[in-house]
Design a protein around this motif. Structure first.
Motif, PDB file in Angstrom:
ATOM      1  N   PRO A 300       4.039   2.912   2.411  1.00  0.00           N
ATOM      2  CA  PRO A 300       4.869   2.346   3.058  1.00  0.00           C
ATOM      3  C   PRO A 300       6.108   2.031   2.170  1.00  0.00           C
ATOM      4  O   PRO A 300       6.027   1.794   1.206  1.00  0.00           O
ATOM      5  N   LEU A 301       7.455   2.328   2.711  1.00  0.00           N
ATOM      6  CA  LEU A 301       8.655   2.200   2.043  1.00  0.00           C
ATOM      7  C   LEU A 301       9.358   0.779   2.535  1.00  0.00           C
ATOM      8  O   LEU A 301      10.590   0.629   1.843  1.00  0.00           O
ATOM      9  N   ALA A 302       9.126   0.432   3.513  1.00  0.00           N
ATOM     10  CA  ALA A 302       9.951  -0.580   4.240  1.00  0.00           C
ATOM     11  C   ALA A 302       9.195  -1.573   5.200  1.00  0.00           C
ATOM     12  O   ALA A 302       8.299  -0.939   5.794  1.00  0.00           O
ATOM     13  N   ILE A 303       9.496  -2.582   5.310  1.00  0.00           N
ATOM     14  CA  ILE A 303       8.903  -3.758   6.031  1.00  0.00           C
ATOM     15  C   ILE A 303      10.385  -4.446   6.980  1.00  0.00           C
ATOM     16  O   ILE A 303      11.268  -4.830   6.011  1.00  0.00           O
ATOM     17  N   THR A 304      10.148  -4.622   7.999  1.00  0.00           N
ATOM     18  CA  THR A 304      11.371  -5.191   8.750  1.00  0.00           C
ATOM     19  C   THR A 304      10.861  -6.044   9.868  1.00  0.00           C
ATOM     20  O   THR A 304       9.877  -5.773  10.538  1.00  0.00           O
ATOM     21  N   GLY A 349       8.575  10.583   0.923  1.00  0.00           N
ATOM     22  CA  GLY A 349       8.481   9.244   1.585  1.00  0.00           C
ATOM     23  C   GLY A 349       8.523   9.541   3.074  1.00  0.00           C
ATOM     24  O   GLY A 349       7.705   8.864   3.949  1.00  0.00           O
ATOM     25  N   GLY A 350       9.275  10.244   3.722  1.00  0.00           N
ATOM     26  CA  GLY A 350       9.352  10.336   5.238  1.00  0.00           C
ATOM     27  C   GLY A 350      10.536   9.518   5.591  1.00  0.00           C
ATOM     28  O   GLY A 350      11.738   9.605   5.357  1.00  0.00           O
ATOM     29  N   ILE A 351       9.988   8.216   6.342  1.00  0.00           N
ATOM     30  CA  ILE A 351      11.132   7.296   6.912  1.00  0.00           C
ATOM     31  C   ILE A 351      11.255   6.352   5.945  1.00  0.00           C
ATOM     32  O   ILE A 351      10.491   5.489   4.931  1.00  0.00           O
ATOM     33  N   ARG A 352      12.747   6.020   5.258  1.00  0.00           N
ATOM     34  CA  ARG A 352      13.113   5.354   4.140  1.00  0.00           C
ATOM     35  C   ARG A 352      14.121   4.228   4.724  1.00  0.00           C
ATOM     36  O   ARG A 352      15.061   4.735   5.585  1.00  0.00           O
TER      37      ARG A 352
END
Length: 543
Positions: A300-304, A349-352
């Motif tokens: 995972p590269l982001a949490i929101t 990564g994919g989604i960044r």
């Protein structure tokens, strides 16, 4: 993303040629058409690192540097820091464009005589009226993995800036940590049972993996004493390996069912862990014993948070938390239909940079992210709008490779960006919210701009650019420290940004930081520049 640290290091080749003139800001409407296939291969980004803990594997016997091939190519000469923020002053100051300030350049001593270095400036975070920076040492020859000779030096650092024209100071050295993957300031309002705290508690956290007996560590700052407490997110054990642990995202979220504030952190392929505020626990966080989400295929590269829900991205998927006393996670967005969606390189990564924005077409919130599936990525910005049925409709807003190519007046074929997030800023001229997106750009073989590691056939642009998503959904670009010229110290990548926390700046100054080693040896290449928002957003001739 770092490769396996035992892999032989690729020698550095830097090609510098004259930069073209006339890099004035350009503006484009969404939906630009991608260019044809590149004549050069974009930079290869390999697998995450496998870090041997110095506590269990002495660097003198097991350092990857010991197995590196002999090469006549030396690591680059470190850039010359700005004399106003470096002790002792360098003989020749770094060129600074009108309207910009060189805030930090690695290779200095702070006021206490501590060495401030680093290959990459990974995070900038405002906290308690100060600005903090997370500095990593991936590929930096000061570190024992890359030829350094002192096992006590060359480890991740958290730096602190107390005033706009002040000197950065070493606030924390994270011995054994190569990269400080996370740096976040969060405010708790409840304890672990959901009871309100007498007063909100704001804490600054850093995270990074050591491996071995130390495991994966959380560092918590005490703002009263200025000291940091070290605790384990995942306890270590003999043979603990960091290759599948990557703390790239951290966020606070209150479960609307239980009313509990929880700190969430990504743990690479292990998924998402969470903990609650407990002032009696080590590091003031009581962590859950296992992954909330369970393992994931891509780190995972982001949490929101969007529309009241907690989300994280991993590869081509976006997961949503199902709240309550026994939470679970489910996939709500699957973007494998996008170009490269079934061929994701985990190191890319994919989604960044998954970021929440107001829905431009109605009520609720939409999502923005940069699509970077593999080494052929063109950096498409994707917007996800609520579809009224609990899902999202996907729209490609722009290709940043196309935007960068036109801005730089050359061919651009690969963009990697949104290392952490899209930064919302307020345009002083209009009062509208705009978003800043950092990146690095691979240029074609016929470029006349200074490049890195291209062997005379294109390469990564040696300067640093960023995109601006304007309030009407159009895009423009800016260049950090003005037009980059041959011979300037390399910038390469804009990884992070933050609005100044200093009252005298009145919220109208932005700090940029960066550099990306891209699998190449380097030394003291981390940097920070600042400028006014008016200048950064295009209200000045200097952008």
């Amino acid at each position: 993303m770092p490769p396996d640290l035992w892999k032989p290091i690729v020698a550095v080749t830097v090609v510098m040629v004259l930069a073209v003139a006339g890099l004035a800001g350009l503006q484009y409407l969404p939906g630009s058409t991608p260019a044809t296939a590149p004549p050069i291969a974009p930079p290869t980004r390999t697998a995450p690192p496998s870090i041997a803990s110095p506590a269990t594997t002495p660097p003198t016997t097991a350092s990857p540097a010991a197995s590196l091939p002999t090469t006549t190519q030396q690591a680059p000469t470190p850039p010359t820091p700005d004399p106003g923020n470096c002790a002792p002053p360098p003989p020749t100051p770094e060129p600074v464009a009108p309207g910009w300030q060189a805030s930090y350049r690695a290779g200095c001593l702070d006021a206490e005589g501590n060495q401030e270095g680093g290959s990459e400036l990974m995070h900038l975070v405002a906290h308690d009226g100060m600005l903090f920076a997370a500095v990593g040492y991936w590929e930096d020859t000061a570190n024992i993995y890359y030829g350094g000779t002192n096992s006590s030096e060359g480890w991740a650092q958290i730096l602190r800036l107390d005033a706009p024209n002040g000197q950065w100071a070493v606030d924390l050295t994270m011995k054994g940590v190569l990269r400080p993957d996370s740096l976040e300031s969060v405010t708790f309002t409840t304890n672990g049972t959901g009871e309100p705290l007498r007063q909100p508690v704001t804490l600054l956290f850093a995270a990074g993996c050591v491996g071995g007996l130390s495991g994966d560590e959380l560092f918590t700052r005490n703002d009263t004493t200025g000291q940091w407490a070290t605790s384990s997110i995942i306890p270590g054990y003999p043979g603990f390996n960091c290759s599948n642990v990557d703390n790239r995202a951290m966020a606070l979220y209150q479960d609307p069912i239980t009313g509990v504030d929880r700190l969430f952190i990504s743990m690479g392929g292990l998924g998402i862990y969470s903990g609650v505020y407990d002032p009696t626990a080590p590091g003031e966080i009581l962590w859950g014993r296992s992954s909330e989400s369970g393992p994931v295929a891509v780190r995972p590269l982001a949490i929101t948070e969007a529309n009241g829900n907690l989300l994280f991205s991993a590869g081509a998927l976006i997961y949503q938390r199902m709240n309550g006393p026994t939470p679970s996670w489910q996939v709500i967005v699957n973007e494998t239909n996008l170009p490269g969606g079934t061929d994701i390189n985990p190191a890319v990564g994919g989604i960044r940079g998954l970021t929440t924005i107001p829905n431009p077409n109605g009520s609720g919130q939409s999502l923005l992210f940069l699509w970077n599936p593999n080494n052929s990525s063109r950096g498409d910005v994707i917007r996800l709008d609520p579809n009224g049925s609990g899902g999202y409709t996907s729209t490609i807003e722009i290709s940043l490779a196309t935007l960068a190519g036109e801005f730089l007046n050359t061919s651009a074929y690969f963009v990697l960006g949104a290392y952490n997030n899209f930064l919302p800023v307020t345009n002083p001229a209009t009062g509208a919210t705009e978003y800043v997106i950092g990146m690095e750009v691979s240029l074609g073989k016929n470029t006349k701009l200074p490049t890195m590691w291209g062997n005379g056939s294109g390469g990564l642009f040696a300067g640093a650019v960023y995109a601006i998503r304007e309030s009407n959904g159009s895009y423009s670009m800016g260049e950090i420290n003005g037009k980059f010229l041959a011979g300037d110290p390399p910038l390469v990548s804009n990884r992070c940004y933050a609005i100044s926390p200093f009252p005298s700046d009145h919220g109208d100054v932005i700090y940029f930081g960066g550099y990306d080693a891209n699998d190449h040896l380097c030394l003291n290449t981390a940097w920070v520049f600042s400028t006014t928002l008016s200048n950064a957003l295009g209200g000045s001739e200097f952008v």
